[in-house]
Design a protein around this motif. Structure first.
Motif, PDB file in Angstrom:
ATOM      1  N   LEU A  44       6.944 -10.498   7.500  1.00  0.00           N
ATOM      2  CA  LEU A  44       5.560 -11.080   7.274  1.00  0.00           C
ATOM      3  C   LEU A  44       4.676  -9.933   6.597  1.00  0.00           C
ATOM      4  O   LEU A  44       4.081 -10.203   5.564  1.00  0.00           O
ATOM      5  CB  LEU A  44       4.999 -11.380   8.677  1.00  0.00           C
ATOM      6  CG  LEU A  44       3.272 -11.938   8.369  1.00  0.00           C
ATOM      7  CD1 LEU A  44       3.405 -13.453   7.706  1.00  0.00           C
ATOM      8  CD2 LEU A  44       2.763 -12.252   9.874  1.00  0.00           C
ATOM      9  N   HIS A  45       4.848  -8.754   7.002  1.00  0.00           N
ATOM     10  CA  HIS A  45       3.840  -7.697   6.391  1.00  0.00           C
ATOM     11  C   HIS A  45       4.458  -7.579   4.862  1.00  0.00           C
ATOM     12  O   HIS A  45       3.874  -7.259   3.923  1.00  0.00           O
ATOM     13  CB  HIS A  45       4.023  -6.479   7.077  1.00  0.00           C
ATOM     14  CG  HIS A  45       3.305  -5.222   6.563  1.00  0.00           C
ATOM     15  ND1 HIS A  45       1.942  -5.363   6.415  1.00  0.00           N
ATOM     16  CD2 HIS A  45       3.916  -4.167   5.721  1.00  0.00           C
ATOM     17  CE1 HIS A  45       1.690  -4.137   5.643  1.00  0.00           C
ATOM     18  NE2 HIS A  45       2.677  -3.576   5.599  1.00  0.00           N
ATOM     19  N   GLY A  46       5.634  -7.551   4.641  1.00  0.00           N
ATOM     20  CA  GLY A  46       6.408  -7.426   3.438  1.00  0.00           C
ATOM     21  C   GLY A  46       5.781  -8.452   2.393  1.00  0.00           C
ATOM     22  O   GLY A  46       5.182  -8.062   1.091  1.00  0.00           O
ATOM     23  N   VAL A  47       5.688  -9.662   2.731  1.00  0.00           N
ATOM     24  CA  VAL A  47       4.994 -10.662   1.861  1.00  0.00           C
ATOM     25  C   VAL A  47       3.778 -10.434   1.852  1.00  0.00           C
ATOM     26  O   VAL A  47       3.093 -10.592   0.512  1.00  0.00           O
ATOM     27  CB  VAL A  47       5.408 -12.199   2.463  1.00  0.00           C
ATOM     28  CG1 VAL A  47       4.496 -13.168   1.804  1.00  0.00           C
ATOM     29  CG2 VAL A  47       6.836 -12.363   2.505  1.00  0.00           C
ATOM     30  N   LEU A  48       2.689 -10.179   2.789  1.00  0.00           N
ATOM     31  CA  LEU A  48       1.128  -9.966   2.548  1.00  0.00           C
ATOM     32  C   LEU A  48       1.000  -8.747   1.888  1.00  0.00           C
ATOM     33  O   LEU A  48       0.095  -8.623   1.119  1.00  0.00           O
ATOM     34  CB  LEU A  48       0.857  -9.913   4.124  1.00  0.00           C
ATOM     35  CG  LEU A  48       0.789 -11.253   4.842  1.00  0.00           C
ATOM     36  CD1 LEU A  48       0.395 -11.186   6.249  1.00  0.00           C
ATOM     37  CD2 LEU A  48      -0.157 -12.376   4.169  1.00  0.00           C
ATOM     38  N   PHE A  49       1.787  -7.526   1.898  1.00  0.00           N
ATOM     39  CA  PHE A  49       1.938  -6.389   1.314  1.00  0.00           C
ATOM     40  C   PHE A  49       1.751  -6.804  -0.233  1.00  0.00           C
ATOM     41  O   PHE A  49       0.792  -6.251  -1.182  1.00  0.00           O
ATOM     42  CB  PHE A  49       2.673  -5.487   1.730  1.00  0.00           C
ATOM     43  CG  PHE A  49       3.001  -4.257   0.514  1.00  0.00           C
ATOM     44  CD1 PHE A  49       1.864  -3.173   0.950  1.00  0.00           C
ATOM     45  CD2 PHE A  49       3.687  -4.153  -0.415  1.00  0.00           C
ATOM     46  CE1 PHE A  49       2.067  -1.950   0.144  1.00  0.00           C
ATOM     47  CE2 PHE A  49       3.714  -3.031  -1.105  1.00  0.00           C
ATOM     48  CZ  PHE A  49       2.798  -1.776  -1.050  1.00  0.00           C
ATOM     49  N   VAL A  50       2.724  -7.401  -0.713  1.00  0.00           N
ATOM     50  CA  VAL A  50       2.993  -8.076  -2.219  1.00  0.00           C
ATOM     51  C   VAL A  50       1.584  -8.885  -2.455  1.00  0.00           C
ATOM     52  O   VAL A  50       1.031  -8.824  -3.549  1.00  0.00           O
ATOM     53  CB  VAL A  50       4.209  -8.546  -2.419  1.00  0.00           C
ATOM     54  CG1 VAL A  50       4.082  -9.087  -3.769  1.00  0.00           C
ATOM     55  CG2 VAL A  50       5.383  -7.590  -2.089  1.00  0.00           C
ATOM     56  N   ALA A  51       1.307  -9.771  -1.517  1.00  0.00           N
ATOM     57  CA  ALA A  51       0.254 -10.742  -2.061  1.00  0.00           C
ATOM     58  C   ALA A  51      -1.076  -9.768  -1.935  1.00  0.00           C
ATOM     59  O   ALA A  51      -1.999 -10.380  -2.997  1.00  0.00           O
ATOM     60  CB  ALA A  51       0.103 -11.832  -0.708  1.00  0.00           C
ATOM     61  N   TYR A  52      -1.392  -8.976  -1.155  1.00  0.00           N
ATOM     62  CA  TYR A  52      -2.405  -8.144  -1.164  1.00  0.00           C
ATOM     63  C   TYR A  52      -2.571  -7.410  -2.852  1.00  0.00           C
ATOM     64  O   TYR A  52      -3.512  -7.389  -3.168  1.00  0.00           O
ATOM     65  CB  TYR A  52      -2.515  -7.141  -0.254  1.00  0.00           C
ATOM     66  CG  TYR A  52      -3.647  -6.130  -0.518  1.00  0.00           C
ATOM     67  CD1 TYR A  52      -4.926  -6.330  -0.124  1.00  0.00           C
ATOM     68  CD2 TYR A  52      -3.376  -4.807  -0.986  1.00  0.00           C
ATOM     69  CE1 TYR A  52      -5.939  -5.466  -0.295  1.00  0.00           C
ATOM     70  CE2 TYR A  52      -4.463  -3.868  -1.190  1.00  0.00           C
ATOM     71  CZ  TYR A  52      -5.726  -4.175  -0.748  1.00  0.00           C
ATOM     72  OH  TYR A  52      -6.721  -3.165  -0.935  1.00  0.00           O
ATOM     73  N   LEU A  53      -1.471  -6.872  -3.039  1.00  0.00           N
ATOM     74  CA  LEU A  53      -1.308  -6.116  -4.514  1.00  0.00           C
ATOM     75  C   LEU A  53      -1.760  -7.082  -5.456  1.00  0.00           C
ATOM     76  O   LEU A  53      -2.659  -6.659  -6.318  1.00  0.00           O
ATOM     77  CB  LEU A  53      -0.065  -5.432  -4.621  1.00  0.00           C
ATOM     78  CG  LEU A  53       0.424  -4.308  -3.636  1.00  0.00           C
ATOM     79  CD1 LEU A  53       1.808  -3.915  -3.916  1.00  0.00           C
ATOM     80  CD2 LEU A  53      -0.620  -3.203  -3.677  1.00  0.00           C
TER      81      LEU A  53
END
Length: 104
Positions: A44-53
């Motif tokens: 989940l964090h991996g996906v949200l990390f990319v979404a935040y960028l």
């Protein structure tokens, strides 16, 4: 969809996923009870990390952020929970938004 709203949501979600990942790492490495938290929150964090960028670059472009503000926004994704601090800092420095026109 409003770029700043997307940025705000992803900044908050990314911070919560960081928290979940930290709890998951505690459960895995300290208490040695389960790996489920790392498994779930890591993804989940991996996906949200990319979404935040992506959201940061989108709002930086639409609101014409300086290169320094943009770089700080991108860097805020790395230390845990820093996206919350950066989002609050940027929100306080945004120009006043015009109220939406009333439709009849």
């Amino acid at each position: 969809m409003q770029p700043f709203r997307v940025f705000r949501v992803t900044a908050i979600a990314e911070a919560f996923s960081w928290t979940g990942l930290l709890v998951g790492m505690f459960l895995k490495h300290v208490t040695e009870t389960t790996e489920a938290g790392v498994w779930f929150f890591g993804r989940l964090h991996g996906v949200l990390f990319v979404a935040y960028l992506v959201a940061t670059l989108w709002v930086a472009r639409t609101e014409r952020w300086s290169i320094w503000r943009t770089l700080f926004g991108l860097a805020a994704s790395i230390p845990p929970l820093t996206t919350l601090i950066f989002e609050r800092w940027v929100a306080k420095r945004r120009p006043a938004q015009e109220p939406a026109a009333a439709t009849a």
